[in-house]
Motif scaffolding. Structure first.
Motif, PDB file in Angstrom:
ATOM      1  N   ARG A 117     -74.132  61.341   3.600  1.00 22.07           N
ATOM      2  CA  ARG A 117     -74.558  59.946   3.538  1.00 22.07           C
ATOM      3  C   ARG A 117     -74.028  59.286   2.267  1.00 22.07           C
ATOM      4  NH1 ARG A 117     -80.368  59.494   6.186  1.00 22.07           N
ATOM      5  NH2 ARG A 117     -80.205  57.473   5.190  1.00 22.07           N
ATOM      6  N   ILE A 118     -73.799  57.982   2.346  1.00 19.39           N
ATOM      7  CA  ILE A 118     -73.281  57.210   1.205  1.00 19.39           C
ATOM      8  C   ILE A 118     -74.153  57.431  -0.030  1.00 19.39           C
ATOM      9  CG2 ILE A 118     -72.913  54.857   0.325  1.00 19.39           C
ATOM     10  CD1 ILE A 118     -70.785  55.527   2.328  1.00 19.39           C
ATOM     11  N   ARG A 119     -75.471  57.325   0.136  1.00 21.63           N
ATOM     12  CA  ARG A 119     -76.403  57.488  -0.987  1.00 21.63           C
ATOM     13  C   ARG A 119     -76.260  58.864  -1.626  1.00 21.63           C
ATOM     14  NH1 ARG A 119     -81.965  57.084   1.225  1.00 21.63           N
ATOM     15  NH2 ARG A 119     -81.437  59.150   1.965  1.00 21.63           N
ATOM     16  N   ASP A 120     -76.156  59.901  -0.805  1.00 20.01           N
ATOM     17  CA  ASP A 120     -76.027  61.260  -1.321  1.00 20.01           C
ATOM     18  C   ASP A 120     -74.669  61.479  -1.985  1.00 20.01           C
ATOM     19  OD1 ASP A 120     -78.578  61.793  -0.368  1.00 20.01           O
ATOM     20  OD2 ASP A 120     -77.825  62.552   1.547  1.00 20.01           O
ATOM     21  N   ALA A 121     -73.617  60.885  -1.413  1.00 22.35           N
ATOM     22  CA  ALA A 121     -72.280  60.978  -2.011  1.00 22.35           C
ATOM     23  C   ALA A 121     -72.276  60.348  -3.403  1.00 22.35           C
ATOM     24  CB  ALA A 121     -71.247  60.302  -1.119  1.00 22.35           C
ATOM     25  N   ALA A 122     -72.946  59.212  -3.521  1.00 23.25           N
ATOM     26  CA  ALA A 122     -73.024  58.522  -4.809  1.00 23.25           C
ATOM     27  C   ALA A 122     -73.742  59.389  -5.840  1.00 23.25           C
ATOM     28  CB  ALA A 122     -73.740  57.184  -4.651  1.00 23.25           C
ATOM     29  N   THR A 123     -74.838  59.994  -5.440  1.00 25.50           N
ATOM     30  CA  THR A 123     -75.596  60.861  -6.351  1.00 25.50           C
ATOM     31  C   THR A 123     -74.744  62.047  -6.789  1.00 25.50           C
ATOM     32  OG1 THR A 123     -77.684  60.219  -5.329  1.00 25.50           O
ATOM     33  CG2 THR A 123     -77.676  62.289  -6.561  1.00 25.50           C
ATOM     34  N   LEU A 124     -74.038  62.656  -5.845  1.00 22.48           N
ATOM     35  CA  LEU A 124     -73.213  63.826  -6.161  1.00 22.48           C
ATOM     36  C   LEU A 124     -72.087  63.494  -7.139  1.00 22.48           C
ATOM     37  CD1 LEU A 124     -73.024  65.367  -2.599  1.00 22.48           C
ATOM     38  CD2 LEU A 124     -74.155  66.383  -4.597  1.00 22.48           C
ATOM     39  N   LEU A 125     -71.539  62.286  -7.054  1.00 26.10           N
ATOM     40  CA  LEU A 125     -70.434  61.901  -7.938  1.00 26.10           C
ATOM     41  C   LEU A 125     -70.896  61.139  -9.177  1.00 26.10           C
ATOM     42  CD1 LEU A 125     -67.620  60.893  -5.449  1.00 26.10           C
ATOM     43  CD2 LEU A 125     -68.003  63.060  -6.603  1.00 26.10           C
ATOM     44  N   GLY A 126     -72.194  60.836  -9.262  1.00 30.18           N
ATOM     45  CA  GLY A 126     -72.709  60.131 -10.432  1.00 30.18           C
ATOM     46  C   GLY A 126     -72.277  58.680 -10.493  1.00 30.18           C
ATOM     47  N   VAL A 127     -72.153  58.051  -9.329  1.00 28.97           N
ATOM     48  CA  VAL A 127     -71.784  56.637  -9.257  1.00 28.97           C
ATOM     49  C   VAL A 127     -72.820  55.915  -8.404  1.00 28.97           C
ATOM     50  CG1 VAL A 127     -69.309  57.103  -9.535  1.00 28.97           C
ATOM     51  CG2 VAL A 127     -70.282  56.980  -7.239  1.00 28.97           C
ATOM     52  N   SER A 128     -72.674  54.612  -8.282  1.00 27.31           N
ATOM     53  CA  SER A 128     -73.620  53.840  -7.460  1.00 27.31           C
ATOM     54  C   SER A 128     -73.225  53.885  -5.984  1.00 27.31           C
ATOM     55  CB  SER A 128     -73.651  52.383  -7.935  1.00 27.31           C
ATOM     56  OG  SER A 128     -72.436  51.737  -7.592  1.00 27.31           O
ATOM     57  N   ASP A 129     -74.193  53.562  -5.134  1.00 24.74           N
ATOM     58  CA  ASP A 129     -73.920  53.452  -3.694  1.00 24.74           C
ATOM     59  C   ASP A 129     -72.808  52.432  -3.454  1.00 24.74           C
ATOM     60  OD1 ASP A 129     -76.257  54.919  -3.832  1.00 24.74           O
ATOM     61  OD2 ASP A 129     -77.286  53.803  -2.261  1.00 24.74           O
ATOM     62  N   ASP A 130     -72.869  51.318  -4.204  1.00 19.31           N
ATOM     63  CA  ASP A 130     -71.870  50.262  -4.034  1.00 19.31           C
ATOM     64  C   ASP A 130     -70.464  50.761  -4.349  1.00 19.31           C
ATOM     65  OD1 ASP A 130     -73.705  48.389  -3.200  1.00 19.31           O
ATOM     66  OD2 ASP A 130     -74.020  47.568  -5.207  1.00 19.31           O
ATOM     67  N   THR A 131     -70.330  51.631  -5.340  1.00 22.14           N
ATOM     68  CA  THR A 131     -69.016  52.179  -5.676  1.00 22.14           C
ATOM     69  C   THR A 131     -68.467  52.976  -4.502  1.00 22.14           C
ATOM     70  OG1 THR A 131     -69.505  52.244  -8.041  1.00 22.14           O
ATOM     71  CG2 THR A 131     -67.762  53.713  -7.256  1.00 22.14           C
ATOM     72  N   VAL A 132     -69.301  53.809  -3.893  1.00 19.82           N
ATOM     73  CA  VAL A 132     -68.848  54.599  -2.735  1.00 19.82           C
ATOM     74  C   VAL A 132     -68.468  53.662  -1.595  1.00 19.82           C
ATOM     75  CG1 VAL A 132     -69.468  56.356  -1.040  1.00 19.82           C
ATOM     76  CG2 VAL A 132     -70.192  56.622  -3.419  1.00 19.82           C
ATOM     77  N   ARG A 133     -69.251  52.622  -1.367  1.00 21.50           N
ATOM     78  CA  ARG A 133     -68.917  51.657  -0.304  1.00 21.50           C
ATOM     79  C   ARG A 133     -67.576  50.973  -0.590  1.00 21.50           C
ATOM     80  NH1 ARG A 133     -74.465  50.751  -0.858  1.00 21.50           N
ATOM     81  NH2 ARG A 133     -75.641  51.521   0.924  1.00 21.50           N
ATOM     82  N   ARG A 134     -67.320  50.627  -1.858  1.00 19.38           N
ATOM     83  CA  ARG A 134     -66.021  50.016  -2.225  1.00 19.38           C
ATOM     84  C   ARG A 134     -64.883  51.002  -1.971  1.00 19.38           C
ATOM     85  NH1 ARG A 134     -69.106  47.514  -6.248  1.00 19.38           N
ATOM     86  NH2 ARG A 134     -68.698  49.127  -7.795  1.00 19.38           N
ATOM     87  N   TRP A 135     -65.120  52.289  -2.270  1.00 15.43           N
ATOM     88  CA  TRP A 135     -64.094  53.304  -2.000  1.00 15.43           C
ATOM     89  C   TRP A 135     -63.809  53.396  -0.512  1.00 15.43           C
ATOM     90  CZ3 TRP A 135     -66.525  57.483  -5.638  1.00 15.43           C
ATOM     91  CH2 TRP A 135     -66.153  57.215  -6.966  1.00 15.43           C
ATOM     92  N   VAL A 136     -64.848  53.268   0.311  1.00 17.42           N
ATOM     93  CA  VAL A 136     -64.651  53.293   1.765  1.00 17.42           C
ATOM     94  C   VAL A 136     -63.858  52.062   2.189  1.00 17.42           C
ATOM     95  CG1 VAL A 136     -65.824  53.105   3.999  1.00 17.42           C
ATOM     96  CG2 VAL A 136     -66.655  54.740   2.282  1.00 17.42           C
TER      97      VAL A 136
END
Length: 133
Positions: A5-24
């Motif tokens: 999940r986006i939220r879990d990916a963000a936690t694992l990489l130490g970034v915000s949910d929004d950062t992961v969404r921008r990467w997507v």
């Protein structure tokens, strides 16, 4: 394929949910449709990105070659010592690392709460856990 999940990916990489969404959105990561309505990313892709972002640890200028690869720099939060032995706890980002060492080493290193130090870990046993699928 592991879907994260986006939220879990963000936690694992130490970034915000929004950062992961921008990467997507920008194509750095690919969203997976999975079986759920929740947006996920491919675990293998996420692992590759994590390794890429981690890079090499910064050179500490000591001019020493080391076999230990696990270095955690953080803040000493607690020192419990008697005449012979000591327990030193560091807060390294979201991780707490505790070391047992001689009280003499604590004195020589000047370890006390508030001091920045690096824990270097070389272990022959590392236990890996994961949630059941």
């Amino acid at each position: 394929m592991a879907e994260i999940r986006i939220r879990d990916a963000a936690t694992l990489l130490g970034v915000s949910d929004d950062t992961v969404r921008r990467w997507v959105t920008s194509g750095v990561l690919e969203a997976t449709s999975g079986e759920r309505a929740v947006t996920t990313v491919d675990g293998e892709q996420l692992a590759a990105l994590a390794r890429e972002r981690a890079g090499r640890p910064p050179d500490d200028g000591a001019g020493v070659l080391r076999s230990a690869r696990n270095r955690f720099t953080g803040l000493v939060t607690e020192v419990i010592a008697d005449r012979v032995m000591a327990q030193v706890t560091l807060q390294c980002g979201p991780f707490e690392v505790t070391s047992l060492m001689s009280a003499e080493a604590v004195r020589e290193l000047g370890l006390q709460p508030g001091v920045v130090a690096t824990a270097v870990v070389k272990a022959t046993t590392v236990i890996v856990e994961r949630r059941a699928p």
